[in-house]
Every structure is written in C-alpha cells, then in structure tokens.
Design a protein around this motif. Structure first.
Motif, PDB file in Angstrom:
ATOM      1  N   TYR A   1       0.816  -1.202   0.000  1.00 10.32           N
ATOM      2  CA  TYR A   1       0.000   0.000   0.000  1.00 10.32           C
ATOM      3  C   TYR A   1       0.858   1.264   0.000  1.00 10.32           C
ATOM      4  CZ  TYR A   1      -3.526  -3.372   1.456  1.00 10.32           C
ATOM      5  OH  TYR A   1      -4.356  -4.463   1.535  1.00 10.32           O
ATOM      6  N   VAL A   2       0.247   2.360  -0.424  1.00  9.64           N
ATOM      7  CA  VAL A   2       0.875   3.677  -0.414  1.00  9.64           C
ATOM      8  C   VAL A   2       1.011   4.145   1.036  1.00  9.64           C
ATOM      9  CG1 VAL A   2       0.594   6.077  -1.181  1.00  9.64           C
ATOM     10  CG2 VAL A   2      -0.094   4.185  -2.680  1.00  9.64           C
ATOM     11  N   SER A   3       2.016   4.961   1.335  1.00 10.37           N
ATOM     12  CA  SER A   3       2.251   5.446   2.693  1.00 10.37           C
ATOM     13  C   SER A   3       1.046   6.214   3.219  1.00 10.37           C
ATOM     14  CB  SER A   3       3.491   6.340   2.736  1.00 10.37           C
ATOM     15  OG  SER A   3       3.292   7.493   1.943  1.00 10.37           O
ATOM     16  N   PRO A   4       0.790   6.159   4.533  1.00 12.11           N
ATOM     17  CA  PRO A   4      -0.419   6.762   5.117  1.00 12.11           C
ATOM     18  C   PRO A   4      -0.593   8.252   4.819  1.00 12.11           C
ATOM     19  CG  PRO A   4       0.629   5.294   6.703  1.00 12.11           C
ATOM     20  CD  PRO A   4       1.568   5.405   5.537  1.00 12.11           C
ATOM     21  N   GLY A   5       0.500   9.020   4.784  1.00 12.58           N
ATOM     22  CA  GLY A   5       0.391  10.449   4.543  1.00 12.58           C
ATOM     23  C   GLY A   5      -0.216  10.767   3.189  1.00 12.58           C
ATOM     24  N   TYR A   6       0.283  10.113   2.141  1.00 11.26           N
ATOM     25  CA  TYR A   6      -0.250  10.331   0.807  1.00 11.26           C
ATOM     26  C   TYR A   6      -1.651   9.730   0.678  1.00 11.26           C
ATOM     27  CZ  TYR A   6       4.578  11.531  -0.344  1.00 11.26           C
ATOM     28  OH  TYR A   6       5.822  12.116  -0.370  1.00 11.26           O
ATOM     29  N   THR A   7      -1.862   8.594   1.322  1.00 13.55           N
ATOM     30  CA  THR A   7      -3.182   7.963   1.292  1.00 13.55           C
ATOM     31  C   THR A   7      -4.242   8.893   1.856  1.00 13.55           C
ATOM     32  OG1 THR A   7      -2.310   5.706   1.451  1.00 13.55           O
ATOM     33  CG2 THR A   7      -4.573   6.057   2.210  1.00 13.55           C
ATOM     34  N   ALA A   8      -3.951   9.496   3.000  1.00  9.26           N
ATOM     35  CA  ALA A   8      -4.910  10.394   3.646  1.00  9.26           C
ATOM     36  C   ALA A   8      -5.255  11.572   2.742  1.00  9.26           C
ATOM     37  CB  ALA A   8      -4.349  10.890   4.971  1.00  9.26           C
ATOM     38  N   ALA A   9      -4.253  12.135   2.078  1.00  4.68           N
ATOM     39  CA  ALA A   9      -4.479  13.294   1.212  1.00  4.68           C
ATOM     40  C   ALA A   9      -5.330  12.914   0.003  1.00  4.68           C
ATOM     41  CB  ALA A   9      -3.149  13.881   0.766  1.00  4.68           C
ATOM     42  N   ILE A  10      -5.033  11.780  -0.613  1.00  6.08           N
ATOM     43  CA  ILE A  10      -5.780  11.347  -1.795  1.00  6.08           C
ATOM     44  C   ILE A  10      -7.228  11.033  -1.435  1.00  6.08           C
ATOM     45  CG2 ILE A  10      -5.997   9.517  -3.532  1.00  6.08           C
ATOM     46  CD1 ILE A  10      -2.902   9.362  -3.511  1.00  6.08           C
ATOM     47  N   LEU A  11      -7.429  10.261  -0.361  1.00  5.19           N
ATOM     48  CA  LEU A  11      -8.786   9.882   0.033  1.00  5.19           C
ATOM     49  C   LEU A  11      -9.604  11.100   0.470  1.00  5.19           C
ATOM     50  CD1 LEU A  11      -8.219   6.522   1.943  1.00  5.19           C
ATOM     51  CD2 LEU A  11      -8.938   6.866  -0.424  1.00  5.19           C
ATOM     52  N   ALA A  12      -8.966  12.031   1.170  1.00  6.17           N
ATOM     53  CA  ALA A  12      -9.676  13.234   1.609  1.00  6.17           C
ATOM     54  C   ALA A  12     -10.154  14.041   0.407  1.00  6.17           C
ATOM     55  CB  ALA A  12      -8.776  14.085   2.497  1.00  6.17           C
ATOM     56  N   SER A  13      -9.317  14.134  -0.613  1.00  8.13           N
ATOM     57  CA  SER A  13      -9.693  14.893  -1.809  1.00  8.13           C
ATOM     58  C   SER A  13     -10.822  14.200  -2.566  1.00  8.13           C
ATOM     59  CB  SER A  13      -8.473  15.069  -2.713  1.00  8.13           C
ATOM     60  OG  SER A  13      -8.764  15.920  -3.794  1.00  8.13           O
ATOM     61  N   ILE A  14     -10.765  12.874  -2.662  1.00 11.17           N
ATOM     62  CA  ILE A  14     -11.841  12.130  -3.319  1.00 11.17           C
ATOM     63  C   ILE A  14     -13.151  12.341  -2.573  1.00 11.17           C
ATOM     64  CG2 ILE A  14     -12.725   9.822  -3.839  1.00 11.17           C
ATOM     65  CD1 ILE A  14      -9.806   8.955  -4.302  1.00 11.17           C
ATOM     66  N   ARG A  15     -13.107  12.195  -1.252  1.00 10.75           N
ATOM     67  CA  ARG A  15     -14.328  12.342  -0.445  1.00 10.75           C
ATOM     68  C   ARG A  15     -14.928  13.743  -0.586  1.00 10.75           C
ATOM     69  NH1 ARG A  15     -11.327   8.857   3.679  1.00 10.75           N
ATOM     70  NH2 ARG A  15     -12.626   6.961   3.838  1.00 10.75           N
ATOM     71  N   THR A  16     -14.075  14.750  -0.524  1.00  6.75           N
ATOM     72  CA  THR A  16     -14.565  16.128  -0.632  1.00  6.75           C
ATOM     73  C   THR A  16     -15.239  16.361  -1.972  1.00  6.75           C
ATOM     74  OG1 THR A  16     -12.879  16.998   0.872  1.00  6.75           O
ATOM     75  CG2 THR A  16     -13.870  18.554  -0.675  1.00  6.75           C
ATOM     76  N   ASN A  17     -14.615  15.902  -3.044  1.00  3.06           N
ATOM     77  CA  ASN A  17     -15.184  16.114  -4.369  1.00  3.06           C
ATOM     78  C   ASN A  17     -16.469  15.319  -4.571  1.00  3.06           C
ATOM     79  OD1 ASN A  17     -13.488  17.820  -6.420  1.00  3.06           O
ATOM     80  ND2 ASN A  17     -11.984  16.761  -5.143  1.00  3.06           N
ATOM     81  N   MET A  18     -16.533  14.110  -4.053  1.00  2.28           N
ATOM     82  CA  MET A  18     -17.755  13.321  -4.193  1.00  2.28           C
ATOM     83  C   MET A  18     -18.901  13.943  -3.397  1.00  2.28           C
ATOM     84  SD  MET A  18     -17.501  10.822  -6.331  1.00  2.28           S
ATOM     85  CE  MET A  18     -18.813   9.668  -5.879  1.00  2.28           C
ATOM     86  N   ARG A  19     -18.609  14.421  -2.198  1.00  2.83           N
ATOM     87  CA  ARG A  19     -19.655  15.069  -1.403  1.00  2.83           C
ATOM     88  C   ARG A  19     -20.124  16.361  -2.057  1.00  2.83           C
ATOM     89  NH1 ARG A  19     -16.114  13.867   4.016  1.00  2.83           N
ATOM     90  NH2 ARG A  19     -16.861  11.733   4.369  1.00  2.83           N
ATOM     91  N   ASN A  20     -19.168  17.119  -2.592  1.00  2.00           N
ATOM     92  CA  ASN A  20     -19.532  18.355  -3.284  1.00  2.00           C
ATOM     93  C   ASN A  20     -20.373  18.081  -4.536  1.00  2.00           C
ATOM     94  OD1 ASN A  20     -18.171  19.882  -1.388  1.00  2.00           O
ATOM     95  ND2 ASN A  20     -16.333  20.151  -2.647  1.00  2.00           N
ATOM     96  N   ALA A  21     -20.184  16.883  -5.105  1.00  4.90           N
ATOM     97  CA  ALA A  21     -20.954  16.503  -6.289  1.00  4.90           C
ATOM     98  C   ALA A  21     -22.339  15.976  -5.923  1.00  4.90           C
ATOM     99  CB  ALA A  21     -20.191  15.448  -7.094  1.00  4.90           C
TER     100      ALA A  21
END
Length: 216
Positions: free
Chosen positions: A76-96
């Motif tokens: 798996y990808v390191s937790p720091g990058y994982t958190a940033a990617i998932l947070a951005s996906i979640r924000t964009n999906m909720r905004n959509a």
C-alpha cells in the motif's frame, strides 16, 4: 501462480503539447502534470446517491503478481499520501452530491484509487489487488469499461495516480465489474511531500471539474 496482466499504456497528448511549448523542457515537476478522465456515456450518474472508498491505496509496481490465494494483500501507499488522496476524493464526491457509506451498505459507486510505481500503466490488473476490499470479490472476476475504452497510450511516470469508479450493482453474468469513470493523473507522487499534497488536491479537483456529468 503468476498472472500476467493485460498491458495498456496511456496516450497523453496534452503532455507532449505542454513540452512543445517549453523548448528547454519543464522547469518544475508540476508543469508535467496531466489529468485524464473518461466515462461510460450510457451510465446514469444521476441515479447514484452513495459511494464507498477503501481506507488504503494499492501500490502497483510490476507487470506480474505472485498470487498467494485468498489471503493475499498488496503493498500500500504510505499513510500520509493515502490520507491526502482519500480526503480529496471524499470532498469532491460530497460536493458533487453523493453520500459516503460503508462498503457493506450496498453503495451505488465504489472508487478504487491506486498508485502506479512503474513506467507503464496496467488498466487490467490482477483481481488479488482488490480481493481484500471489494465486496463479494472472488477468483475469475475482472474489470471492463462499458461504452468507452481507456486511452490510447504512450507512457506514464512513476507515481501516477489511477482512480477507477465502479458500479458494484451491475456486475455481469461472467463476473465482470463495470468501470464507469476513470481518471489518470500522471506522475503525481513526485517531488517534496508538501508539493505533492498540494498537487494531489489540485489535480483531483481538476479531474472532477472536467467531469461535470458526475454532479447530481
């Protein structure tokens, strides 16, 4: 058992156009960022309301995987990058207009992010990559892209982020899972940590911005 992945590279015409505008080449790594998206024009996104994402991001490193059966988990990808990617996906999906639910709550869409750590992109990778997360996943299952096809290729850089939005409620009779939206962000995980986190937000925002059909 070694399973050979079906190789498909990505044609990034915009990347070539960008370099042609700078005779001496790109001066900064983010000048090489290219965000590609594609989708199934026949899929009715307006009928979807919920989504789920994993809590880890798969790292794809080679053309072959040495499968280890049902207990196999990928790197798996390191937790720091994982958190940033998932947070951005979640924000964009909720905004959509979507609501996040657990994978056990029968989500309308499941978004599977992965990071390509090779010079080539594999759109069809071994099912064991998602055996640990995807609900009901089992041997013999695979992805398919109804109504569209992944891009014609050239190459991608190490650190490229791949997002696949799947429709878990319309799995075909031969256990193929439809991928209704794809985004490829070329070479995103390169550079300093602070620069990468900034580019993660900008690039994933761009992927959703150029996909207005996702908004409800």
């Amino acid at each position: 058992m070694l399973k050979k992945l079906q190789l498909l590279g990505i044609g990034v015409l915009g990347w070539c156009m960008l370099l042609s505008c700078t005779p001496d080449g790109a001066e900064y790594i983010d000048e090489l960022d290219v965000v590609y998206t594609n989708y199934d024009v026949n899929h009715n996104f307006a009928s979807n309301n919920t989504f789920a994402v994993p809590d880890k991001i798969v790292k794809i490193e080679g053309q072959f995987i040495n499968g280890a059966g049902g207990n196999y988990e990928p790197e798996y990808v390191s937790p720091g990058y994982t958190a940033a990617i998932l947070a951005s996906i979640r924000t964009n999906m909720r905004n959509a207009g979507y609501t996040e639910v657990d994978k056990s709550a029968n989500p309308d869409l499941i978004i599977l992010p992965s990071v390509i750590q090779t010079d080539q992109l594999f759109f069809y990778y071994d099912w064991w990559y998602w055996n640990w997360f995807y609900p009901g996943w089992g041997p013999g299952w695979s992805w398919y892209y109804p109504g569209y096809y992944p891009p014609q290729v050239s190459s991608v850089r190490t650190g490229t982020v791949l997002l696949q939005m799947t429709d878990p409620n319309n799995i075909s009779e031969n256990d193929q899972i439809p991928v209704v939206w794809t985004s490829v962000i070329n070479g995103l995980l390169e550079g300093s940590t602070s620069a990468i986190n900034s580019r993660i937000n900008t690039s994933i925002d761009q992927a959703f911005s150029q996909s207005p059909y996702l908004a409800k």
